[in-house]
Design an enzyme around this catalytic site. Sequence first.
Site, PDB file in Angstrom:
ATOM      1  N   SER A 133      65.719  86.810  60.726  1.00  0.00           N
ATOM      2  CA  SER A 133      64.910  86.140  61.749  1.00  0.00           C
ATOM      3  C   SER A 133      63.488  86.667  61.631  1.00  0.00           C
ATOM      4  CB  SER A 133      65.467  86.453  63.145  1.00  0.00           C
ATOM      5  OG  SER A 133      64.560  86.076  64.162  1.00  0.00           O
ATOM      6  N   TYR A 146      67.870  93.215  69.848  1.00  0.00           N
ATOM      7  CA  TYR A 146      68.140  92.142  68.889  1.00  0.00           C
ATOM      8  C   TYR A 146      67.262  92.315  67.655  1.00  0.00           C
ATOM      9  CZ  TYR A 146      68.315  87.492  66.795  1.00  0.00           C
ATOM     10  OH  TYR A 146      68.443  86.448  65.912  1.00  0.00           O
TER      11      TYR A 146
END
Length: 270
Positions: A133, A146
């Site tokens: 990501s 995260y």
Amino acid sequence: MSAPTVLVTGASSGIGAATARLLLERGWRVFAAARRLEAMEPLAALGAEVMALDLSDDHSRRELAEQLTAKVGALDALVNNAGFGEVGPLETLPLDRARAIFEVNVFGLMGLTQQLLPAMRERGRGRIVNISSIAGRWVSPGSGWYGASKFALEALSDALRLELKAFGVNVVVVEPGVIATDFANVAAPSIEGALSCRTYGNMMRAVRKSWDAVYRGASQPLEVALTIERALTDPSPSARYLCGHQSASVIASRILPTRLWDSLIRIQMT
């Protein structure tokens, strides 16, 4: 020639489902894995071989690997897509939730890879595509755990790429930007909890407002699926592929001085 084989994890929705569909259309033999078998019925109807997988459970990973070995021996490709995230300030997000993120995004992913890799290595070819990501390159307030899991995946992917090159196995990272998936719904309970925090509530409201604005321009999962297909089929793949809305922010975060970058983030999200 027989169709190339690929396992796509997290195939019940979003990027995983779009990738499985695209690869089926392109002639791959697709094994689609996720916890929710019923959610993969449309993929099964298209010809995917759906399999149960709880990435955080060692027994589930081993069982899947044994089934695949019995079916095909060595896979041609593995797409490590499954993952999840929760949101909250580092001070207040419970450590058990942080561990849960790492159990899936890091330890579960690597545990499955360890099960499937020997057959690829012994055959002398294969490709592993890890879905990271832009949060694996820079983080915003509230996304520290995260982001940390994705930073860890970036490091593990770099090490794997170096370790496996001599064995004919390529390791590639795909770094999506803002994509229209179920991530916001999955993270919603943790976001609501963060909003009620007396210390960080105001900050998290600003963060959510900024995220809501950015998500209005979110790219569709198919854009990531097309990038994954490229990562799987390029004869000499790049180490990393960026794709999707806001993915260019990774370049900006590397070019700008840290103090200036931090100021831009704080203006938007605090």
